[in-house]
Design a protein around this motif. Structure first.
Motif, mmCIF file in Angstrom:
data_model
loop_
_atom_site.group_PDB
_atom_site.id
_atom_site.type_symbol
_atom_site.label_atom_id
_atom_site.label_comp_id
_atom_site.label_asym_id
_atom_site.label_seq_id
_atom_site.Cartn_x
_atom_site.Cartn_y
_atom_site.Cartn_z
ATOM 1 N N SER A 177 0.828 -1.202 0.000
ATOM 2 C CA SER A 177 0.000 0.000 0.000
ATOM 3 C C SER A 177 0.865 1.256 0.000
ATOM 4 O O SER A 177 2.021 1.231 0.425
ATOM 5 N N THR A 178 0.289 2.352 -0.474
ATOM 6 C CA THR A 178 1.066 3.584 -0.637
ATOM 7 C C THR A 178 1.204 4.370 0.658
ATOM 8 O O THR A 178 2.073 5.237 0.766
ATOM 9 N N PHE A 179 0.346 4.071 1.655
ATOM 10 C CA PHE A 179 0.403 4.819 2.913
ATOM 11 C C PHE A 179 0.057 3.864 4.055
ATOM 12 O O PHE A 179 -0.860 3.052 3.940
ATOM 13 N N PRO A 180 0.780 3.948 5.175
ATOM 14 C CA PRO A 180 0.544 3.011 6.263
ATOM 15 C C PRO A 180 -0.632 3.414 7.154
ATOM 16 O O PRO A 180 -1.073 4.556 7.158
ATOM 17 N N VAL A 181 -1.101 2.438 7.907
ATOM 18 C CA VAL A 181 -2.122 2.665 8.930
ATOM 19 C C VAL A 181 -1.467 2.479 10.291
ATOM 20 O O VAL A 181 -0.638 1.583 10.479
ATOM 21 N N VAL A 182 -1.827 3.344 11.229
ATOM 22 C CA VAL A 182 -1.228 3.300 12.574
ATOM 23 C C VAL A 182 -2.015 2.344 13.467
ATOM 24 O O VAL A 182 -3.246 2.391 13.516
ATOM 25 N N ARG A 183 -1.266 1.478 14.164
ATOM 26 C CA ARG A 183 -1.882 0.625 15.188
ATOM 27 C C ARG A 183 -1.162 0.849 16.502
ATOM 28 O O ARG A 183 0.076 0.821 16.558
ATOM 29 N N VAL A 184 -1.946 1.059 17.554
ATOM 30 C CA VAL A 184 -1.407 1.166 18.905
ATOM 31 C C VAL A 184 -2.067 0.085 19.743
ATOM 32 O O VAL A 184 -3.283 0.092 19.936
ATOM 33 N N ALA A 185 -1.259 -0.882 20.217
ATOM 34 C CA ALA A 185 -1.794 -2.038 20.949
ATOM 35 C C ALA A 185 -2.823 -2.747 20.054
ATOM 36 O O ALA A 185 -2.495 -3.145 18.947
#
Length: 513
Positions: A157-165
């Motif tokens: 993918s061209t842009f990441p997704v943020v995951r916290v826990a």
């Protein structure tokens, strides 16, 4: 995954615009549908505004209670995008600048800058870029960046997704939210970790009130087997009144629930089909089997097969450009439309068009006209219009389409003109345009017509649901008096046409017959 261990999830929608009603939330609906198909048990949907404390409180609560938390919104470049701030607060974390996101931003910034310059915007563009970059790249320090897989070509993918826990922060713009979920689905929910689920839906023509107590007993009986039974009334559907949904983690439990519900609703189950004109061959076979095995309706099945054989013989004997269907939007010719579509599908496939024609009547109901248009689209039939009466209309048909030989008509023996037919297939008289009149349902009753239409959920003109049992023009057709109901408050309404049980009274609402 062992039964009884379904993963749980909460969805947190973030944005003042949702709470103010200026933007409609579609992301939670999308996420619910997708998560449900993956076997995830959605336990909660929350909507919060653009306040850090509200975001933090909701995320913190959901994170400790459920396996997954998915947020949507608040991850853009403007001052009111505060999701990352809320996540940091929820997990007592600090914000930091992500060089990895910076690299992703740098890939699309040149295009953005060129676009702005082409629009004449140059002054201050560098400052805008700096602020946007800083905002997009500032995330909680403990974040994990998720790079998905593009469905089209399999690239990253061209842009990441943020995951916290266990919290995944998706964009708020529906197009980007859906794309991000698609690209991350298999990473977040690996196939081998998904809970196998079994789903079914049962429709009935009963109101919920008719069986609610007994349904509660059935639900209680299967409660310990992780079975969920839902009951949903439907006020506008012409075929069913209540939809029952079944969800279970076991195929054995599913079959047991099906049996229990069918016993509960015996005689009132509707085999609802919202697209009766598709996959007609398989549905026709299933319908005949139900009528024969479940309803023991031997005589009716015999009529079905006789009509089917007549249409089949015509389709086998003549090429399609020589066959025409007389279609005025009435119930009888609608039966024929379905039968002809069935046999054309069987021989040529669903993409093959049917030829039809409509003999117009004076002062025709606009509802009938609209139904002809709708049915033509559903059933792939090309309908020509000719002035009436029938003899003149057939002459017009032969003039425009001289190759036409068999003409399928919805005449029955109880019709004013049908009583002159000695057999279902006859040539017209010598003083008429020469066509082969084909009347496959000549020996059907009024009840037979409705039994097939409703048994297969074939769409029909809505006038029949308003108390009309036979359709002519507006000047000579009224609602059937036998279907009139007067409520205690004096207001009247009319039952639908299929509720008329005396077949002999079918045309009592027509003044010209």
């Amino acid at each position: 995954m062992p039964p009884g261990q379904r993963k749980t999830a909460a969805i947190v929608v973030i944005g003042d615009e949702i709470l103010k009603g200026t933007t409609r939330d579609t992301n939670s609906h999308f996420l619910c549908k997708r998560l449900h198909k993956l076997g995830v048990n959605i336990k909660k949907i929350a909507v919060v505004g653009d306040e850090i404390s509200e975001i933090s409180r909701e995320v913190q609560s959901a994170s400790s209670a459920y396996d997954y938390v998915i947020t949507s919104g608040g991850v853009g470049p403007t001052h009111d995008d505060k999701t990352y701030l809320g996540l940091a607060h929820a997990f007592t974390d600090q914000l930091h600048f992500s060089d990895e996101i910076r690299q992703a931003v740098n890939r699309f910034l040149p295009t953005y800058i060129d676009k702005k310059k082409s629009e004449g915007v140059e002054e201050g563009i560098e400052e805008v870029v700096r602020v946007v970059t800083e905002k997009l790249c500032t995330i909680p320090k403990m974040s994990q960046l998720l790079w998905g897989t593009q469905k089209v070509d399999g690239r990253v993918s061209t842009f990441p997704v943020v995951r916290v826990a266990n919290v995944v922060a998706l964009p708020g713009v529906p197009k980007f939210c859906e794309r991000a979920f698609d690209e991350l689905q298999d990473q977040l929910f690996p196939v081998e970790e998904r809970q196998s689920m079994f789903f079914d839906t049962i429709y009935t023509d009963l109101d919920e009130f008719d069986f609610s107590r007994r349904l509660a007993d059935v639900a209680a009986r299967f409660e310990e087997q992780n079975v969920q039974i839902g009951s949903y009334p439907e006020l506008k559907n012409k075929f069913f009144k209540t939809k029952l949904t079944i969800e279970t983690e076991s195929s054995g439990s599913m079959e047991a629930v099906r049996i229990a519900l069918k016993e509960l609703l015996v005689g009132h189950i509707v085999y609802y089909d919202s697209h009766a004109w598709t996959d007609t061959v398989a549905k026709w076979r299933a319908f005949k089997k139900r009528e024969l095995v479940e309803a023991k309706n031997v005589d009716f099945v015999r009529k079905l097969e006789e009509a089917e054989k007549i249409v089949e013989d015509i389709v086998e004997r003549y090429p399609l450009d020589q066959i025409a269907l007389s279609f005025n939007g009435g119930k009888d010719c609608t039966v024929l439309l379905h039968l002809l579509r069935l046999k054309v599908d069987e021989k040529y496939g669903a993409s093959k068009a049917i030829q039809g024609f409509h003999i117009m009547v004076e002062d025709q109901f606009p509802e009938a006209t609209q139904f002809i248009i709708d049915a033509a689209q559903f059933y792939n039939i090309q309908v020509l219009e000719f002035p009436g009466p029938l003899k003149i209309g057939l002459a017009g048909l032969k003039k425009q389409r001289p190759s036409i030989i068999p003409v399928l008509m919805g005449s029955r023996a109880t019709d004013p003109n049908g009583k002159y037919m000695k057999t279902p297939v006859e040539w017209t008289d010598s003083d008429w345009p020469k066509v082969l009149r084909v009347c496959p349902i000549l020996n059907w009753t009024y009840s037979d017509v409705w039994h097939m239409l409703r048994g297969l959920c074939v769409p029909y003109c809505k006038l029949y649901d308003q108390g009309y049992t036979s359709l002519g023009g507006r000047d000579n057709t009224v609602k059937h008096p036998a279907l009139r109901i007067v409520a205690s408050d004096g207001k009247e309404h009319y039952l639908p046409a299929y509720k008329l049980h005396n077949d002999a009274e079918e045309r009592s609402n027509r003044s010209n017959l």
